[in-house]
Design an enzyme around this catalytic site. Structure first.
Site, PDB file in Angstrom:
ATOM      1  N   TYR A 197       1.082   2.643  -0.659  1.00  0.00           N
ATOM      2  CA  TYR A 197       2.274   2.433   0.169  1.00  0.00           C
ATOM      3  C   TYR A 197       1.969   2.443   1.656  1.00  0.00           C
ATOM      4  O   TYR A 197       2.861   2.291   2.493  1.00  0.00           O
ATOM      5  CB  TYR A 197       3.397   3.387  -0.240  1.00  0.00           C
ATOM      6  CG  TYR A 197       4.183   2.769  -1.372  1.00  0.00           C
ATOM      7  CD1 TYR A 197       3.631   2.681  -2.646  1.00  0.00           C
ATOM      8  CD2 TYR A 197       5.420   2.177  -1.142  1.00  0.00           C
ATOM      9  CE1 TYR A 197       4.317   2.040  -3.662  1.00  0.00           C
ATOM     10  CE2 TYR A 197       6.102   1.547  -2.158  1.00  0.00           C
ATOM     11  CZ  TYR A 197       5.554   1.481  -3.418  1.00  0.00           C
ATOM     12  OH  TYR A 197       6.227   0.832  -4.420  1.00  0.00           O
ATOM     13  N   CYS A 212       6.855  -7.050   0.747  1.00  0.00           N
ATOM     14  CA  CYS A 212       5.997  -6.592  -0.349  1.00  0.00           C
ATOM     15  C   CYS A 212       5.241  -7.776  -0.891  1.00  0.00           C
ATOM     16  O   CYS A 212       5.836  -8.742  -1.366  1.00  0.00           O
ATOM     17  CB  CYS A 212       6.855  -5.964  -1.441  1.00  0.00           C
ATOM     18  SG  CYS A 212       5.930  -5.614  -2.943  1.00  0.00           S
ATOM     19  N   CYS A 256      -0.519  -4.952  -5.222  1.00  0.00           N
ATOM     20  CA  CYS A 256      -1.155  -3.631  -5.215  1.00  0.00           C
ATOM     21  C   CYS A 256      -1.086  -2.942  -6.571  1.00  0.00           C
ATOM     22  O   CYS A 256      -2.050  -2.300  -6.996  1.00  0.00           O
ATOM     23  CB  CYS A 256      -0.498  -2.736  -4.180  1.00  0.00           C
ATOM     24  SG  CYS A 256      -0.594  -3.406  -2.520  1.00  0.00           S
ATOM     25  N   THR A 271       7.534  -5.798 -10.082  1.00  0.00           N
ATOM     26  CA  THR A 271       7.266  -6.407  -8.792  1.00  0.00           C
ATOM     27  C   THR A 271       6.346  -7.604  -8.975  1.00  0.00           C
ATOM     28  O   THR A 271       5.259  -7.486  -9.524  1.00  0.00           O
ATOM     29  CB  THR A 271       6.606  -5.361  -7.873  1.00  0.00           C
ATOM     30  OG1 THR A 271       7.474  -4.227  -7.814  1.00  0.00           O
ATOM     31  CG2 THR A 271       6.388  -5.910  -6.503  1.00  0.00           C
ATOM     32  N   GLU A 278      11.451  -8.922  -7.663  1.00  0.00           N
ATOM     33  CA  GLU A 278      11.571  -7.928  -8.723  1.00  0.00           C
ATOM     34  C   GLU A 278      12.175  -8.620  -9.937  1.00  0.00           C
ATOM     35  O   GLU A 278      13.152  -9.361  -9.811  1.00  0.00           O
ATOM     36  CB  GLU A 278      12.478  -6.765  -8.293  1.00  0.00           C
ATOM     37  CG  GLU A 278      12.029  -6.041  -7.038  1.00  0.00           C
ATOM     38  CD  GLU A 278      10.782  -5.208  -7.223  1.00  0.00           C
ATOM     39  OE1 GLU A 278      10.498  -4.816  -8.380  1.00  0.00           O
ATOM     40  OE2 GLU A 278      10.081  -4.935  -6.231  1.00  0.00           O
ATOM     41  N   GLU A 314      12.427   0.027  -1.749  1.00  0.00           N
ATOM     42  CA  GLU A 314      11.171   0.127  -2.493  1.00  0.00           C
ATOM     43  C   GLU A 314      10.313   1.268  -1.944  1.00  0.00           C
ATOM     44  O   GLU A 314       9.589   1.934  -2.695  1.00  0.00           O
ATOM     45  CB  GLU A 314      10.418  -1.197  -2.403  1.00  0.00           C
ATOM     46  CG  GLU A 314       9.175  -1.242  -3.255  1.00  0.00           C
ATOM     47  CD  GLU A 314       8.398  -2.530  -3.030  1.00  0.00           C
ATOM     48  OE1 GLU A 314       8.962  -3.610  -3.273  1.00  0.00           O
ATOM     49  OE2 GLU A 314       7.230  -2.459  -2.586  1.00  0.00           O
ATOM     50  N   CYS A 343       0.809   0.062   2.846  1.00  0.00           N
ATOM     51  CA  CYS A 343       1.225  -1.300   3.205  1.00  0.00           C
ATOM     52  C   CYS A 343       2.434  -1.278   4.130  1.00  0.00           C
ATOM     53  O   CYS A 343       2.594  -2.139   4.987  1.00  0.00           O
ATOM     54  CB  CYS A 343       1.546  -2.105   1.955  1.00  0.00           C
ATOM     55  SG  CYS A 343       2.984  -1.481   1.047  1.00  0.00           S
ATOM     56  N   HIS A 353      -1.553   4.566  -6.528  1.00  0.00           N
ATOM     57  CA  HIS A 353      -0.483   3.680  -6.077  1.00  0.00           C
ATOM     58  C   HIS A 353       0.331   4.277  -4.928  1.00  0.00           C
ATOM     59  O   HIS A 353       0.831   3.548  -4.073  1.00  0.00           O
ATOM     60  CB  HIS A 353       0.421   3.322  -7.258  1.00  0.00           C
ATOM     61  CG  HIS A 353       1.228   2.084  -7.018  1.00  0.00           C
ATOM     62  ND1 HIS A 353       0.707   0.960  -6.419  1.00  0.00           N
ATOM     63  CD2 HIS A 353       2.532   1.785  -7.281  1.00  0.00           C
ATOM     64  CE1 HIS A 353       1.644   0.038  -6.321  1.00  0.00           C
ATOM     65  NE2 HIS A 353       2.762   0.512  -6.836  1.00  0.00           N
TER      66      HIS A 353
END
Lengths: 510, 510, 510, 510
Positions: free
Chosen positions: D320, D124, D128, D215, D281, D470, D322, D316
């Protein structure tokens, strides 16, 4: 007898230990505490994090794996009906992990004990492969003797009586490193990539090689080495089965690391999730290790290697019922976290717990059914149904992953964003964490943390090795089960059913 | 006793049949042919396609469903160990579909017989619900008597002896139409939407209502009516269990239609796929049907309704193991088509057959395991494990659909683009079809067509009803199993396992 | 040019139709009614149930399939933005099913129109393969010309202008019967098992063979014949693409039967579920059918066969987005039945509707994404992304089956136990059914029946062919997509990502 | 304005920083190196393992998470078309993570950049949520102003221009701890469990509370605080949006630990698997943190909270995508390990890689499709389709787990039994490991180990947090998507489709 042997320097001096000397080191183990003591003071070479381990029993990373085995002793006391059985061999009650399967019901009791052990430890308790080894050797030694007139079965019984009397742990040394997978053992550039006999003397024989992924290797008293796959005539020297004490000269253990293993070295036990129990995998190297003839149970009968593996997997794939015990813990932990979060009344939460249970009981079913459908082998022992055992294990390569996914769903994201125990104990950070991680009024923040750490332990951490990856690869990877299912599915019979219903009079393709 | 009764016009004339008269119509059935004959000449009102059926036995749509039941008789002769058992009640060997469960092994044998019947017929053979009814009544009548001092159990035994001696088929009349599902039986606008007692006389009582989805209703000799769900005190008149001959006055059958049912009316049998065997569902209407007291097994003991349903579903959900027999046919048919197409060597084809087998055997496992884990009830009968039975059925609501999907995958698109048998037989079209549908040289085109039609039959056609939709809803829809799994999962015990491992000392949420 | 040609008796007489004559039979179609009329009075040989069909348009089994195509005309009027587009070729608005893809957005609009058509018809509307054929021929004829200096692209454009102006339907004649799948076309015992050129004259060429699974074959005005797979040099005579009027001499249609097809012959329309719309599959036999050179678009350029198929599947696999329109109907039908049953408030019901929607939209995603990622080919046309098109179709081989399973779950068992419409209309049986099938007060029993019959139609009946089996095999069976995904997945690039992260400096296996 | 404020001791002294002072601390960041430098020397309170972190940039556990963000700068230089865009706001090219969405294509480019970043980092990369926050605030501030005449949109634009010019990282402070989930913010025993305004002055306002699961919190330059769910009138003080520098007084960071995090503290980097990149996190506590009015973008307009969250999740959940970049790494790693093991030719291995790819591209599809279907909001910005974004994220809660499972399958058991790097480097253990872990001749053992450690890292270790947990909970847990799908599925329209096809004339249930 073979040339390889002569080109080597041997450890053997002619002063090798006798079978009697080897057994003389043992005394009967009654309690879990006895078991731990039995592991102290052994002359064993073991590497972990690049260092020689001095006292494995008190090593914080190793100890939890020993605790899991310790629990197999404790359970015999707590629940003797479940965890012990009468052995006619020595006319005494013995630990069920050393008991010969005398009926389908014995196999069912084994499954129940395995599930119970999973509930108690939440990890791999490392004693099943040894039990399944004992089972398979009963029939295989018998069958070899029947063909070759060899004395293996009696040697086996003699060894087993002492094993039962001393209540020892035997590890299964099966998986060879295998090297280049496109080559047979005798074709490998390095012959040691499969364990093989390097010399034979009047007293016994010597083996060289290594056994990988040895579950609980270091925690065993004896190791049974045996072939890992089918062998051909040229692989004769690789067709060897023998019993070796875990502290025999020539053995080296190299400890496998696991996700989050070093949390056991930290202060505080919360972040470990399950501080008490863990699994263990080791690479065990055999550098010309001596085995007296009394402990040799196969030597050259290569044509039995495949059948031995097939029977072993039939026993062992059903042993993965142990994961339903871990599954019970997962269901309980997920339910508890949902409760701590105040979400236990939501219909989707209940639905996910039901799904987890459904999958878990589906696994259980196949194991029990496999045991129920057991048949007796010529040696008198019973073997569970191979098809259903493969089906059991194949579901184990799938469902624990889905159960773990659902547990993570119910746990919530906090599971992977929680600060460390030290932060919770810090004078400034601690109170802030207490304040902001407070959920349901009656639930201490620490309990919530502990339960989340347990789920982390089983889905990402140390015991995820046992609950997930070992579920995938232990007792054979998924494709191995598919091959067995293909072999056992008897498709011609099924085509015949279809032809009858479709009123097709003859079989036209041969 | 209740007011509803008096406001009706009754069929009853005071000249009702006695229990003896009802049994007098039967004579022992030995063979499948006897069975078919036993169905001839009965005075039965049955509607199908808007017409009264004159002779069900020779109706081309109905006959295949009778053939399936006929096979339950034939199997007793072909394989007596599997399909019959010694009944101490009459000290004779009886059809296993009428046998009382005396041990877990009896349940296992039942499962094996069910799988075998599925292999033989490729459809629902309609006799399981009756068997499971017999089983549940053994213990429920016993338990009611124990509480209320009623004579139900002896009545039950008396009836059963005659049933065994005459080797009859009993159908399970359980599912009421239910009407508005938000209302209890006594709250319905129309009280008949649940079957209930309308009058009681010295000779017996009268029931009114209907039983829906009655599997093999028309093919039965006797129907057992019983409640479909838990009942309250105000539902007392709906708490009735009784045995009714299928040709009792006041009964009307309305035949349910199935996908492709009328293919049985066409010339030629190929397009039916499975011309010999089929299932049957009927709506059976009871218009004040008389039941003599000797055949009444519950009357008002409403508090036993729920337990009766729960036990019935425990038995019956494991009976869905029959679908593994159909699954065997699917595997065989898919393998045969792949072979006819010359695709049987492809790795993805073998892999799909393995997957089908794996899923099928997973279902089998849960049934066998459920039987193995049976426990004895006070009446002496054994009942299989309810959790595993629910797990079994729940997998049945999923896996046959996936097996059918894979079978369609292996079948290829031709399965749904094949012209009719008449086209194959047409002087011009026929040779063109022969020419262009030729695959592998040694395989006649007709065989390829037949096998494809069988797969069509089981995945889209008449027997898809049995293999798919009935797998979904028979013995309770998926959500019903989930509710039972939720109830039985004992989540508190599992939370306790988790708490122990997470070192949480106490339970904090009550 | 090849010897096969001379050994045959030819239909050709030297008096063959010219291209102009063939087009002269058409006049522009504006409305759906025009379309139906355009199909009347054609000299076409079609067999169905062993008989020659006299008037397909009014045949109750065939008509629903024509209605589905009719709806493609009606939609152009009802929603011109969606279902038509401006064609620069003839400077006029044309039906989108005849439009050249000028941009990614054109592909997206195609997808939306396909989903909409699925919602309107609940079946396969049979016009996509023709559109995708037009698309692929644009670029392939261009590319062949570029290499060989042939005049195919201009011929294609000339043909297309007339097709657009007349608003005709073109069917895709792609799938050859294939015979022994281990042999190439020229190796087959019967050369006709793949369509091939049998003679060439000054006017044109002749083809012989058959096209199987021809979706909407009989409902088309023109058929495009084209190769079904890659070809080698020896398969040159099999490398032919041409446009043939559906009523050309030498064509024979044999109609494929579908589950429950004959319900359309029964009185009453309820049991059909979807009485208005259906699909159609035919085997079309070509017995030396003449094609004038103006309509020949490939003749011997075998090396383009594979690329043509690859591009066709890229277009066509994304066209399976149409199934999301059927999926919308499934969601709606399941929701309506749940509502009629009074179960729509249950959380598990809502959850199943969500799951159905989620799966359906997942399919939609891949189609839209594939269109968005389109790239322009040398001929100027756009082609959607092949990987995502394969992914789309691959999900279509799975998700509709699961959606159908969930719909059956929500429908309840009544779907397969309902009596026929005639029984509902019978003077005695009808009122009984009305009484006992009454659910929620405000819902007429007939509505409940109709909705259940619709779900039966789409999951077991006639339109299950389109929703399920065609989803499996249309545009290529699952394994075909997996092969394309394997080819397109660029695993070397992905290994490189992994090596970088693992800090492995070089590639060691070539 | 509310009483809570007055009962507290405030950090505020009247000498608070102005907006200008806060921006004055920044200077434009051009390179990844600049970025790292920008994080040095900040006065930040951060706890990790019970200690205050002195220099986060050089902390071995923290640094990999910064490297991931650093890569977002480096990519702008390496691939400016992908990772930057022209901003009309400052008439300059800006990092795409700070760019306003001006078209659907901008959203598609965002998705492609996200996938690329996933491929580069395997984790991650934490930027984003900030981008999606910027996007949602554009329209929400505009809409609030339109209703209330507030000046938020202009404040937002002013802030954003400086953010773009300085190329800063903004973190999304959304998730409040929530406390007792059955209570609204104003009902909580501790009002701080949701962030709220504690005081308002002429200069600005003060907030108190905490943001959990933040995050990349510590790696940001600015944090945007905003509500986490819908709010009611009594929650007015909880309806606050503001921009806060990450080093503002009153902030405390407590670092979340991750599986295997301390491997970064060990000697040697191999056992980390992915030594360069990781996620982060943190819990961020706000103890009366001041926000000048210029940086306040909502204050009391509670009725916009729900819409803000809905739009944020639309953006959002599609981000994901990603995870498909990480999926590419998984495919590559699994393929590489299979290759190193010599198993890459096996059909089941290829099949598993195809399945992984298929699932990965399915996720990609939904994201791209969601972007393509974007629509413009009143403020001029584009928002992607919410249904498809939810579908995308929902598949992300499933498929990465299956991809990870398949990767573990292909990796083999060695992944969890490998000894530590120190053992490989030990003078005695090392050569033994080299000898016995040798596979394919040309592959160094170290490479095999590295690749296995990478898979361990992503499926059990540090980056399993990002790839699995996540994926489950980020941007909302699965049930949150199901609720959105339920809301957006427009079931009434779908029922209407079904009614039309079933010829049901009217809607009968309201």
């Amino acid at each position: 007898m073979n040339d390889i042997a002569d080109t080597r320097h041997f450890r053997g001096t002619g002063q090798e230990e006798t079978a009697q000397e080897r057994w003389a080191r043992f005394k009967p183990i009654a309690t879990g505490e006895d078991y731990l003591n039995s592991l102290r003071g052994r002359k064993i070479t073991c590497y972990l994090f690049g260092e020689k381990v001095q006292d494995p029993v008190d090593h914080p990373i190793i100890r939890p794996s020993m605790n899991a085995l310790k629990a197999t002793y404790d359970l015999t006391i707590a629940d003797p009906d479940l965890a012990s059985a009468h052995s006619p061999l020595i006319n005494a009650r013995v630990n069920r992990f050393l008991h010969i399967v005398e009926s389908p019901q014995d196999l069912v009791m084994k499954n129940r004990m395995q599930r119970r052990m999973g509930q108690i430890t939440g990890t791999c308790f490392q004693r099943c492969a040894g039990l399944d080894t004992i089972s398979v050797l009963h029939s295989i030694t018998y069958d070899i003797d029947a063909k070759h007139g060899t004395p293996y079965h009696q040697r086996y019984l003699d060894w087993l009586k002492l094993a039962q009397a001393n209540n020892i742990i035997v590890g299964a040394g099966m998986t060879d490193p295998k090297g280049d997978r496109s080559k047979r053992p005798h074709e490998q550039a390095d012959p040691d990539l499969f364990m093989h006999v390097t010399r034979r003397t009047e007293q016994g024989l010597y083996v060289r090689g290594a056994k990988a992924h040895m579950t609980g290797g270091l925690n065993s008293h004896w190791i049974c080495v045996m072939p890992t796959m089918n062998l051909g005539e040229k692989d004769k020297d690789w067709a060897v089965v023998g019993m070796v004490p875990a502290d025999a000269p020539g053995l080296t253990y190299i400890y496998g690391r696991q996700s989050c293993d070093t949390r056991a070295l930290e202060q505080g036990s919360i972040d470990q999730g399950n501080a008490q129990f863990g699994g263990q995998e080791t690479l065990v190297v055999f550098d010309d290790v001596f085995i007296p003839w009394e402990h040799v149970l196969m030597d050259g009968e290569y044509e039995f290697a495949q059948e031995m593996v097939t029977r072993f997997t039939a026993y062992h794939r059903a042993s993965y019922v142990c994961k339903t015990g871990l599954g019970d813990v997962m269901v309980g932990a997920a339910a508890a976290v949902a409760e701590y979060n105040g979400a236990d009344g939501a219909s989707h939460v209940k639905d996910k717990l039901v799904e987890m249970t459904h999958l878990n009981e589906t696994i259980y079913s196949s194991s029990i059914a496999s045991s129920h459908e057991a048949r007796q082998l010529p040696s008198g022992i019973f073997m569970n149904d191979a098809m259903l055992a493969n089906v059991c294990k194949h579901n184990v390569t799938r469902f624990p992953y889905e159960i773990a996914r659902l547990a993570q769903d119910l746990a919530g994201g906090l599971m992977v964003t929680l600060p460390s125990q030290s932060d919770f104990e810090h004078e400034i950070a601690g109170p802030l964490l207490e304040k902001y991680f407070k959920g349901r009024a009656e639930v201490p923040v620490e309990y919530r943390v502990r339960m989340l750490r347990l789920i982390e332990n089983m889905t990402l951490g140390r015991n995820a090795v046992g609950y997930l990856t070992e579920s995938m690869h232990g007792a054979g990877s998924p494709q191995a089960q598919r091959i067995q299912i293909l072999r056992g599915m008897d498709v011609e019979r099924k085509k015949d059913y279809a032809r009858k219903l479709a009123a097709i009079p003859v079989k036209v393709v041969s």
